[in-house]
Motif scaffolding. Structure first.
Motif, mmCIF file in Angstrom:
data_model
loop_
_atom_site.group_PDB
_atom_site.id
_atom_site.type_symbol
_atom_site.label_atom_id
_atom_site.label_comp_id
_atom_site.label_asym_id
_atom_site.label_seq_id
_atom_site.Cartn_x
_atom_site.Cartn_y
_atom_site.Cartn_z
ATOM 1 N N GLU A 56 0.822 -1.207 0.000
ATOM 2 C CA GLU A 56 0.000 0.000 0.000
ATOM 3 C C GLU A 56 0.859 1.262 0.000
ATOM 4 O O GLU A 56 0.399 2.334 -0.401
ATOM 5 C CB GLU A 56 -0.990 0.009 1.177
ATOM 6 C CG GLU A 56 -0.370 -0.008 2.551
ATOM 7 C CD GLU A 56 0.032 -1.396 3.056
ATOM 8 O OE1 GLU A 56 0.720 -1.450 4.091
ATOM 9 O OE2 GLU A 56 -0.301 -2.401 2.418
ATOM 10 N N GLU A 57 2.105 1.133 0.402
ATOM 11 C CA GLU A 57 3.024 2.271 0.416
ATOM 12 C C GLU A 57 3.722 2.460 -0.932
ATOM 13 O O GLU A 57 4.402 3.456 -1.137
ATOM 14 C CB GLU A 57 4.074 2.081 1.512
ATOM 15 C CG GLU A 57 3.490 2.008 2.910
ATOM 16 C CD GLU A 57 4.516 1.612 3.952
ATOM 17 O OE1 GLU A 57 5.719 1.556 3.636
ATOM 18 O OE2 GLU A 57 4.106 1.348 5.094
ATOM 19 N N LEU A 58 3.574 1.488 -1.836
ATOM 20 C CA LEU A 58 4.245 1.556 -3.131
ATOM 21 C C LEU A 58 3.287 2.002 -4.219
ATOM 22 O O LEU A 58 2.106 1.677 -4.191
ATOM 23 C CB LEU A 58 4.803 0.170 -3.508
ATOM 24 C CG LEU A 58 5.793 -0.475 -2.549
ATOM 25 C CD1 LEU A 58 6.123 -1.883 -3.031
ATOM 26 C CD2 LEU A 58 7.052 0.353 -2.429
ATOM 27 N N THR A 59 3.820 2.718 -5.189
ATOM 28 C CA THR A 59 3.021 3.027 -6.376
ATOM 29 C C THR A 59 2.949 1.769 -7.239
ATOM 30 O O THR A 59 3.702 0.822 -7.034
ATOM 31 C CB THR A 59 3.660 4.173 -7.189
ATOM 32 O OG1 THR A 59 4.922 3.713 -7.710
ATOM 33 C CG2 THR A 59 3.861 5.426 -6.353
ATOM 34 N N GLU A 61 3.959 1.457 -10.194
ATOM 35 C CA GLU A 61 5.230 1.344 -10.893
ATOM 36 C C GLU A 61 6.302 0.732 -10.000
ATOM 37 O O GLU A 61 7.096 -0.105 -10.442
ATOM 38 C CB GLU A 61 5.696 2.711 -11.413
ATOM 39 C CG GLU A 61 4.830 3.301 -12.511
ATOM 40 C CD GLU A 61 3.551 3.953 -12.005
ATOM 41 O OE1 GLU A 61 3.446 4.288 -10.793
ATOM 42 O OE2 GLU A 61 2.621 4.115 -12.822
ATOM 43 N N GLN A 62 6.322 1.133 -8.730
ATOM 44 C CA GLN A 62 7.303 0.591 -7.794
ATOM 45 C C GLN A 62 7.053 -0.897 -7.536
ATOM 46 O O GLN A 62 7.992 -1.687 -7.488
ATOM 47 C CB GLN A 62 7.274 1.363 -6.473
ATOM 48 C CG GLN A 62 7.821 2.776 -6.574
ATOM 49 C CD GLN A 62 7.568 3.572 -5.305
ATOM 50 O OE1 GLN A 62 6.532 3.431 -4.656
ATOM 51 N NE2 GLN A 62 8.536 4.428 -4.956
ATOM 52 N N LEU A 63 5.789 -1.271 -7.384
ATOM 53 C CA LEU A 63 5.455 -2.669 -7.172
ATOM 54 C C LEU A 63 5.810 -3.497 -8.409
ATOM 55 O O LEU A 63 6.370 -4.588 -8.296
ATOM 56 C CB LEU A 63 3.972 -2.830 -6.835
ATOM 57 C CG LEU A 63 3.492 -4.250 -6.560
ATOM 58 C CD1 LEU A 63 4.265 -4.880 -5.400
ATOM 59 C CD2 LEU A 63 1.993 -4.259 -6.274
ATOM 60 N N SER A 64 5.530 -2.946 -9.577
ATOM 61 C CA SER A 64 5.867 -3.628 -10.826
ATOM 62 C C SER A 64 7.380 -3.817 -10.944
ATOM 63 O O SER A 64 7.853 -4.884 -11.348
ATOM 64 C CB SER A 64 5.331 -2.847 -12.020
ATOM 65 O OG SER A 64 5.684 -3.463 -13.218
ATOM 66 N N ALA A 65 8.134 -2.790 -10.573
ATOM 67 C CA ALA A 65 9.597 -2.877 -10.619
ATOM 68 C C ALA A 65 10.108 -3.933 -9.640
ATOM 69 O O ALA A 65 11.039 -4.687 -9.952
ATOM 70 C CB ALA A 65 10.219 -1.519 -10.308
ATOM 71 N N LYS A 66 9.491 -4.002 -8.463
ATOM 72 C CA LYS A 66 9.888 -4.994 -7.462
ATOM 73 C C LYS A 66 9.619 -6.409 -7.986
ATOM 74 O O LYS A 66 10.462 -7.294 -7.866
ATOM 75 C CB LYS A 66 9.116 -4.754 -6.162
ATOM 76 C CG LYS A 66 9.573 -5.574 -5.004
ATOM 77 C CD LYS A 66 8.879 -5.120 -3.722
ATOM 78 C CE LYS A 66 9.520 -5.761 -2.526
ATOM 79 N NZ LYS A 66 9.007 -5.242 -1.264
ATOM 80 N N LYS A 67 8.449 -6.608 -8.599
ATOM 81 C CA LYS A 67 8.110 -7.922 -9.160
ATOM 82 C C LYS A 67 9.062 -8.282 -10.296
ATOM 83 O O LYS A 67 9.514 -9.424 -10.392
ATOM 84 C CB LYS A 67 6.663 -7.931 -9.650
ATOM 85 C CG LYS A 67 5.654 -7.957 -8.523
ATOM 86 C CD LYS A 67 4.228 -7.987 -9.067
ATOM 87 C CE LYS A 67 3.213 -8.063 -7.948
ATOM 88 N NZ LYS A 67 1.838 -8.175 -8.452
ATOM 89 N N THR A 68 9.377 -7.318 -11.134
ATOM 90 C CA THR A 68 10.305 -7.552 -12.242
ATOM 91 C C THR A 68 11.674 -7.966 -11.722
ATOM 92 O O THR A 68 12.320 -8.855 -12.284
ATOM 93 C CB THR A 68 10.415 -6.290 -13.126
ATOM 94 O OG1 THR A 68 9.117 -5.974 -13.632
ATOM 95 C CG2 THR A 68 11.371 -6.493 -14.281
#
Length: 137
Positions: A56-59, A61-68
């Protein structure tokens, strides 16, 4: 006769589709789906089974980058480890130990070179009530 063949084909398709899906409402179902993703080298599917903390603290884009990033690690290191052992040949999933919203499931994985290894999977329930892999981060 043609209607009968159509009916039989439709039933077979429904049976195949139901067999492909694993039930995320149980810890064992999630672990089974995760192992199948590793067997099929579907690292994106594996990562989609993960419940990242503080999302919930991530945008988006940030969550997508983390998953990538996690997918890249799995492709690089995880795939090499599995491939050097001849891939995953079979697996047996044990009974879960459930403690409220958390669970632990042990699975015995047999590789293509006949090496076996016990794997421990930590899981958490998400807001939908599905069991998800807990990456610990």
């Amino acid at each position: 006769m043609r209607k009968m063949m159509t009916f039989v084909a439709a039933c077979l398709c429904m049976l195949l589709l139901s067999a492909c899906g694993s039930d995320l409402s149980t810890p064992q179902g999630t672990v089974e789906k995760a192992i199948k993703c590793l067997m099929e080298k579907d690292y994106e599917g594996y990562v989609e089974l993960m419940q990242f903390k503080n999302t919930e603290e991530l945008t988006k884009e940030q969550l997508s980058a983390k998953k990538t990033q996690v997918i890249a690690i799995l492709q690089d290191k995880g795939a090499k480890q599995i491939d050097t052992k001849g891939g995953i040949k079979s697996y047996e999933i044990g009974e879960p130990v459930i403690d409220g919203e958390k669970a632990e499931v042990k699975a015995v994985v047999t590789y293509g070179n006949d090496e076996t290894k016990e794997q421990k999977f930590d899981l958490v329930k998400n807001e939908k009530g599905d069991w998800m892999l807990d990456p610990g981060k």
